[in-house]
Each structure stands twice: as structure tokens, then as C-alpha cells.
Design an enzyme around this catalytic site. Structure first.
Site, PDB file in Angstrom:
ATOM      1  N   VAL A  93       0.845  -1.178   0.000  1.00  0.00           N
ATOM      2  CA  VAL A  93       0.000   0.000   0.000  1.00  0.00           C
ATOM      3  C   VAL A  93       0.886   1.236   0.000  1.00  0.00           C
ATOM      4  O   VAL A  93       1.930   1.267   0.663  1.00  0.00           O
ATOM      5  CB  VAL A  93      -0.919   0.019   1.238  1.00  0.00           C
ATOM      6  CG1 VAL A  93      -1.724   1.301   1.310  1.00  0.00           C
ATOM      7  CG2 VAL A  93      -1.838  -1.195   1.240  1.00  0.00           C
ATOM      8  N   SER A  94       0.512   2.255  -0.781  1.00  0.00           N
ATOM      9  CA  SER A  94       1.233   3.525  -0.823  1.00  0.00           C
ATOM     10  C   SER A  94       2.665   3.293  -1.311  1.00  0.00           C
ATOM     11  O   SER A  94       2.846   2.793  -2.414  1.00  0.00           O
ATOM     12  CB  SER A  94       1.173   4.198   0.551  1.00  0.00           C
ATOM     13  OG  SER A  94       1.608   5.529   0.490  1.00  0.00           O
ATOM     14  N   ALA A  95       3.672   3.637  -0.506  1.00  0.00           N
ATOM     15  CA  ALA A  95       5.048   3.401  -0.938  1.00  0.00           C
ATOM     16  C   ALA A  95       5.296   1.923  -1.203  1.00  0.00           C
ATOM     17  O   ALA A  95       6.124   1.558  -2.049  1.00  0.00           O
ATOM     18  CB  ALA A  95       6.029   3.918   0.103  1.00  0.00           C
TER      19      ALA A  95
END
Length: 396
Positions: free
Chosen positions: A221-223
């Protein structure tokens, strides 16, 4: 309604399960070629936590590619998460605290964590493996940030049990240092290299834990999702058998700067750690105490500073692992041809705008995007952006 125990008993009998190797009757253990690890069982879950997958990147190993862990003598207790990698200090946001409550923070942080149902399938029926890369803007976070137990319980409920593997990786300036010195030394994108090394570890050892090395999904998730995308396009899209599918949430193939674009941050850290007079500044940085180098890293911009997602520390095009802009790799078909899913959390971008609430005019917005994200664009192109994102969002 069936309980978790009913589902578990059904799944166990259906797949003709056999027990893990055990010491003392109920404690699971696994022997690898560099050590024996004692895990823990909690209800229907078995875990092996804090297993080193690479040597400690301190001293002369700081700012170097990951190398295998040393031989470990005796039985190692793998019952708690290892240290978090050193964290970037974030700019404060009103009413919010993103400082993790880690038991320990250390450069000796390259550990991997395995969580699985408390059964092992018969040979040939090992569990699919979900490798999860945590988020945190490549600046903060560690393997404890997301509860993987819930995912495993859900998989058992559905009759499709899996195991989850969560590695740590180097962050901020320790994991994504850039500049000409870094490029010349061939040590760029160390955080991604750590992830890749963890995937190699999975291929070599995961079958000892009951996992199937031929069914590995990388996720994040995200990075963590950006990391997955980088692995899809790295090395001209050759996964080298390290993974077989991919899942990305709130992240993907970003536009990346080059490794040489990180020179200003490199020079700042060299200056702040009194390494400027050294002939080999990178070697000097390896000798600097951790608290001093982190104090220098904390003077660089972060995800909640004015520059927001114009990150100081992130993957960069280095001509080696990442050979070109990710979008160019996609256009040229140079990406891993594996089943993939991508999605986005609803309204997630609001969080990253909270440090920029003083941008209230078209002029301020124009300056912000042109200096932060669209350097080198023409005034006409900036005008196009302003038309697409007017001050009144109902007109956009």
C-alpha cells in the site's frame, strides 16, 4: 454460522494436513542453512518473526548492497518482530501523530516475518505466499504497521489459505541515498535492493515454512505499492522468477527523478556530518554515528512538509535496477507480464494536502506545481493544468 475453528478443521481435513516440525511438543521450529529458528503458535496461527534475511547494514556495510546473513549458532527465538529501520522525523500535522511506537529502532533491521495457518500441506500442496511491502513514503514504517493475522484468517475462512511474508527494508537517506558518488559506487535504490534480496530469500527458504515459491504475489500500500510497481519494471521487466503476480493499492509506476538529481541531499548530509573534507565522502558517511547521520537526514524535506510528495528519498532511475522512466518501460512493453491488480483508497490525497493549506490562489498553486512537480514546463502547459484544476472544484 461456522466458527473459525469449524472452518479450520474442515480445511485441515480437506487438505490432509500434517504438523510442522516441533520442539517441546507445541513450539514450531525451522532449520535453514544458516540457523535454526523457533517460532510461536497462537491459536490457529503460527509465526516466525524477526528472522534476519541479510547481514546488518552498519559500519562498512552501510550504503552497500545487501549480503547474506552470517551463520547463527544455537537455536534462535523468532517470536517477536525485529527492530524497525531508522525513521525520518516528519513535519507535524495538527492533531495527527505518525510516529510509530516501535520497541526498538536500529540499522540492524533487515529482518523478515512469516505468518501462516498452523498447519502444513502435504508435499506438492504448499501455501501460496503473499509478500507485503509496508508503506510510509519511503521515509517511515516497518513490518508491524499492518495486521497480517486478519488476512490469514480471511483466507482460511474462504477455503483458500495462504501465508504472509513481511520484510523490512532500509528507508529515507539510509535506503535511498543518491548523487554521483552513489551512482559511481553502484549502491543506489538500496531500499528496493533490500526488497529484492528478501524475495530471493523467499525463493530459497519459504518451502521450509510450508510456502510455495512458485506462487508468490508481491503486494503493498502507498510506498509499498510503488515498490511493487518498481519491481514490475526493474531490469527491463524481468522478474527472474522472484514473483508471479502483483497487487498495488494507492501506488503505481511514478515519474522518477534520476539518481544524479539527488546530489543536493547528498551534499547536505556530507556537510552536516563533517565529511566534506574527505576524499571519499561515501566511506566517511559509513563511519558517521547513526544519530549524527539521522540528524542530517531529518533536515531534508519529508512527506508532510511543503513539498509533500516531491520526495527527497524515493526510488530513482539509475540505469541499473531502474533503467528508464517507469512510464517509458510500460510504453515499450518492458515490464513483468504477470497478473496484476491496482486500486486506490478513496480520498487518500487529502492527507498530503494538509501541509499546503496556505495555497489559496491560482498564482500560489501555479508556483507550487511548477516548482515542485512540473519543473521545465511552459507557461502554456501550466495554464492547461490550472484549467483542469480550477479554484472552484465544481468547475473542474
Amino acid at each position: 454460522m461456522f466458527s473459525v475453528s469449524h472452518i479450520f478443521q474442515f480445511t485441515a481435513s480437506f487438505f490432509e494436513v500434517v504438523s510442522l516440525n516441533r520442539v517441546g511438543g507445541s513450539t514450531p521450529f525451522v532449520t535453514l542453512d544458516y540457523g535454526t529458528f523457533l517460532g510461536a503458535q497462537d491459536g490457529n496461527l503460527t509465526s516466525f518473526l524477526g528472522i534476519p534475511f541479510a547481514d546488518s547494514p552498519v559500519g562498512d556495510l552501510r550504503f552497500r548492497l545487501p549480503v547474506p546473513p552470517p551463520q547463527l549458532e544455537g537455536v534462535q527465538r523468532a517470536v517477536s518482530f525485529g527492530a524497525a529501520c531508522p525513521q525520518h522525523a516528519l513535519s507535524p500535522l495538527p492533531g495527527m501523530n505518525f510516529t510509530g511506537k516501535y520497541t526498538k529502532v536500529s540499522e540492524d533491521c533487515l529482518a523478515i516475518n512469516i505468518i501462516r495457518p498452523s498447519f502444513k500441506l502435504v508435499p506438492g500442496r504448499n501455501l501460496p505466499v503473499l509478500v507485503y511491502f509496508h508503506g510510509g513514503g519511503f521515509e517511515i514504517g516497518d513490518a508491524t504497521e499492518t495486521r497480517m493475522n486478519d488476512i490469514i484468517d480471511r483466507s482460511v475462512h474462504s477455503g483458500e489459505p495462504l501465508m504472509v511474508v513481511v520484510p523490512n527494508y532500509r528507508l529515507n537517506g539510509l535506503g535511498f541515498l543518491a548523487g554521483k558518488e552513489v551512482k559511481e559506487a553502484g549502491v543506489s535504490n538500496l531500499g528496493l535492493q533490500d526488497q529484492r534480496f528478501a524475495l530471493q530469500w523467499v525463493q530459497k527458504y519459504i518451502s521450509s515454512f510450508g510456502g510455495d515459491p512458485d506462487r508468490v504475489t508481491i503486494s503493498g500500500v502507498s510506498a509499498g505499492a510503488v515498490s511493487v510497481a518498481m519491481h514490475l519494471v526493474s531490469l527491463d521487466g524481468n522478474p527472474n522468477g522472484l514473483f508471479h503476480s502483483a497487487f498495488m493499492l494507492s501506488g503505481g509506476p511514478l515519474r522518477l527523478p534520476s539518481v544524479l538529481d539527488g546530489q543536493s541531499e547528498y551534499d547536505l548530509i556530507v556537510s552536516e556530518t563533517n565529511c566534506s573534507a574527505e576524499r571519499d565522502t561515501l566511506s566517511c558517511l559509513r563511519r558517521v554515528p547513526l544519530d549524527q547521520i539521522m540528524a542530517a537526514i531529518n533536515k531534508t524535506r519529508d512527506i508532510f512538509s511543503y513539498s509533500s510528495l516531491n520526495l527527497a528519498w524515493q526510488p530513482r532511475v539509475d540505469g541499473d535496477l531502474l533503467r528508464r522512466e517507469p512510464y517509458e518501460s510500460l510504453v515499450q512493453g518492458l515490464y513483468a507480464k504477470v497478473p496484476s491488480i491496482a486500486g486506490t483508497c478513496d480520498d487518500e490525497g487529502t492527507l498530503f494536502s494538509l501541509a499546503n493549506l496556505n495555497i489559496t490562489t491560482d498564482e500560489a498553486f501555479s508556483e507550487y506545481i511548477s516548482s515542485n512537480y512540473l519543473k521545465g514546463t511552459t507557461s502554456a502547459e501550466i495554464s492547461d493544468v490550472l484549467r483542469a484544476y480550477p479554484r472552484d472544484p465544481t468547475k473542474g
